[in-house]
Design a protein around this motif. Structure first.
Motif, PDB file in Angstrom:
ATOM      1  N   ARG A  71     123.720  -7.889  67.515  1.00 40.55           N
ATOM      2  CA  ARG A  71     124.089  -9.036  68.343  1.00 40.55           C
ATOM      3  C   ARG A  71     125.570  -9.359  68.195  1.00 40.55           C
ATOM      4  NH1 ARG A  71     119.035 -13.311  67.506  1.00 40.55           N
ATOM      5  NH2 ARG A  71     117.414 -11.972  68.412  1.00 40.55           N
ATOM      6  N   LEU A  72     126.105  -9.172  66.988  1.00 42.97           N
ATOM      7  CA  LEU A  72     127.533  -9.410  66.797  1.00 42.97           C
ATOM      8  C   LEU A  72     128.357  -8.374  67.555  1.00 42.97           C
ATOM      9  CD1 LEU A  72     127.857 -10.438  63.036  1.00 42.97           C
ATOM     10  CD2 LEU A  72     128.273 -11.848  65.048  1.00 42.97           C
ATOM     11  N   ASN A  73     127.887  -7.128  67.567  1.00 43.72           N
ATOM     12  CA  ASN A  73     128.579  -6.113  68.357  1.00 43.72           C
ATOM     13  C   ASN A  73     128.572  -6.486  69.837  1.00 43.72           C
ATOM     14  OD1 ASN A  73     127.531  -4.759  65.814  1.00 43.72           O
ATOM     15  ND2 ASN A  73     128.829  -3.130  66.625  1.00 43.72           N
ATOM     16  N   ASP A  74     127.442  -7.010  70.304  1.00 39.34           N
ATOM     17  CA  ASP A  74     127.354  -7.434  71.704  1.00 39.34           C
ATOM     18  C   ASP A  74     128.336  -8.567  71.986  1.00 39.34           C
ATOM     19  OD1 ASP A  74     125.363  -5.580  72.069  1.00 39.34           O
ATOM     20  OD2 ASP A  74     123.719  -7.016  71.804  1.00 39.34           O
ATOM     21  N   LEU A  75     128.443  -9.511  71.046  1.00 37.25           N
ATOM     22  CA  LEU A  75     129.381 -10.622  71.220  1.00 37.25           C
ATOM     23  C   LEU A  75     130.812 -10.109  71.287  1.00 37.25           C
ATOM     24  CD1 LEU A  75     130.161 -13.612  71.280  1.00 37.25           C
ATOM     25  CD2 LEU A  75     130.048 -13.614  68.771  1.00 37.25           C
ATOM     26  N   ILE A  76     131.155  -9.181  70.404  1.00 33.97           N
ATOM     27  CA  ILE A  76     132.502  -8.612  70.395  1.00 33.97           C
ATOM     28  C   ILE A  76     132.795  -7.910  71.721  1.00 33.97           C
ATOM     29  CG2 ILE A  76     133.942  -6.819  69.342  1.00 33.97           C
ATOM     30  CD1 ILE A  76     132.598  -7.528  66.668  1.00 33.97           C
ATOM     31  N   ASN A  77     131.826  -7.155  72.218  1.00 34.62           N
ATOM     32  CA  ASN A  77     132.018  -6.451  73.493  1.00 34.62           C
ATOM     33  C   ASN A  77     132.203  -7.424  74.652  1.00 34.62           C
ATOM     34  OD1 ASN A  77     131.886  -3.638  72.780  1.00 34.62           O
ATOM     35  ND2 ASN A  77     129.720  -3.905  72.355  1.00 34.62           N
ATOM     36  N   ARG A  78     131.446  -8.515  74.642  1.00 36.52           N
ATOM     37  CA  ARG A  78     131.578  -9.505  75.719  1.00 36.52           C
ATOM     38  C   ARG A  78     132.943 -10.182  75.665  1.00 36.52           C
ATOM     39  NH1 ARG A  78     126.162 -10.846  74.390  1.00 36.52           N
ATOM     40  NH2 ARG A  78     126.860 -12.727  73.296  1.00 36.52           N
ATOM     41  N   LEU A  79     133.386 -10.517  74.468  1.00 36.21           N
ATOM     42  CA  LEU A  79     134.697 -11.160  74.331  1.00 36.21           C
ATOM     43  C   LEU A  79     135.819 -10.223  74.774  1.00 36.21           C
ATOM     44  CD1 LEU A  79     134.275 -12.947  70.865  1.00 36.21           C
ATOM     45  CD2 LEU A  79     134.411 -14.043  73.109  1.00 36.21           C
ATOM     46  N   THR A  85     136.184 -15.886  62.598  1.00 38.28           N
ATOM     47  CA  THR A  85     137.041 -15.685  63.772  1.00 38.28           C
ATOM     48  C   THR A  85     138.102 -14.618  63.504  1.00 38.28           C
ATOM     49  OG1 THR A  85     138.407 -17.574  63.057  1.00 38.28           O
ATOM     50  CG2 THR A  85     136.686 -18.002  64.683  1.00 38.28           C
ATOM     51  N   LEU A 135     136.261 -11.351  63.983  1.00 34.40           N
ATOM     52  CA  LEU A 135     135.965 -11.159  65.404  1.00 34.40           C
ATOM     53  C   LEU A 135     137.220 -10.726  66.159  1.00 34.40           C
ATOM     54  CD1 LEU A 135     133.577 -14.155  66.207  1.00 34.40           C
ATOM     55  CD2 LEU A 135     132.985 -11.727  66.123  1.00 34.40           C
TER      56      LEU A 135
END
Length: 279
Positions: free
Chosen positions: A45-53, A127, A130
């Protein structure tokens, strides 16, 4: 000091209990990495967040990375000046010297402000990581894993890029990746200043303490992390800059030990003059 020691002791006992319970529950089989001083929970899920950002205006992220490269020189230079000037003050103007000390929960961090320190430090570290992760994606470097970290004194995050991709990236791509965490910390710290100016006298005490820790941790991490010390981001940037020279290994070793010595000398002189000062 006895109450501070008791608090620190209880804190370590609680962490030790968590460590052994986690081992008994075999949390490693559920995505956790458990060690005596920290615990990591890895999740896609963190990888997904990084990709979205990373998809949000990549050009702006890259510009921020370039600003981070330029700012890193100033950050490293500024903290070097502060530490060097402080040693001068200890030697010649002792009344103007400032304490430089490790942050120890319950000892140098007061019990009342400890929760706010932990919250602020966790947010700043998360942060920071990230930021590294987002810049990795933008520069075409795959993120091997991303994790939430719970350590003995705080929580945060950790991003592990693919080593092969990092080595294959251009030097400017690597510099942007290394600089991104600290420039985000610097911006975060600076953004607290207008909040203090506008609302400092009227905000609740707890919020004031929290924002004060946000400023303190963000600015200090932004500055110290840019020093050319081995594993720090500044050390990685210094490595990339000096690897073109035959004297590169000597320059890197000299910088690492020199700046570690500068920090330790400040701490030793501070302890001899002030002792451990609760914040």
């Amino acid at each position: 000091m006895s109450s501070q020691t008791n608090t620190l002791g209880l804190f370590l006992i609680a962490w030790t209990a968590f460590y052994f319970i986690a081992k008994q529950l075999k949390l490693e089989e559920k995505g956790w990495e458990i060690a005596p001083l920290y615990a990591l929970y890895k999740s896609t899920r963190l990888n997904d967040l990084i990709n979205r950002l990373a998809k949000i205006n990549p050009g702006a992220w890259k510009t921020l990375g370039n600003i981070g490269i330029a700012a890193s020189v100033g950050q490293a230079g500024f903290i070097t000046y502060i530490l060097s000037r402080n040693i001068w003050n200890f030697a010649f103007v002792p009344e103007q010297a400032s304490p430089v000390q490790p942050l120890i929960p319950g000892v140098t961090i007061s019990v009342s402000s400890l929760p706010w320190f932990l919250l602020a430090a966790g947010i700043i570290i998360l942060t920071h990581e990230l930021g590294h992760g987002v810049m990795c994606i933008i520069e075409g470097v795959r993120v091997k894993s991303a994790a939430v970290m719970f350590a003995v004194i705080t929580f945060g995050g950790a991003v592990e890029p693919e080593e092969e991709d990092i080595m294959a990236a251009s030097i400017w791509s690597r510099l942007r990746i290394y600089a991104m965490g600290s420039i985000i910390n610097l911006i975060t710290g600076l953004l607290t200043i207008p909040v203090f100016i506008a609302f400092g006298r009227t905000m609740p005490v707890q919020l004031y303490v929290f924002l004060n820790w946000m400023y303190f941790v963000a600015i200090n991490l932004a500055m110290m992390n840019m020093l050319p010390i081995g594993p720090l981001d500044g050390g990685q940037m210094w490595r990339d800059f000096t690897q073109r020279f035959s004297s590169g290994p000597m320059l890197r070793t000299g910088a690492t030990y020199g700046f570690i010595g500068l920090i330790l000398l400040n701490i030793v002189l501070s302890l001899s003059k002030f002792g451990l000062v609760p914040i």
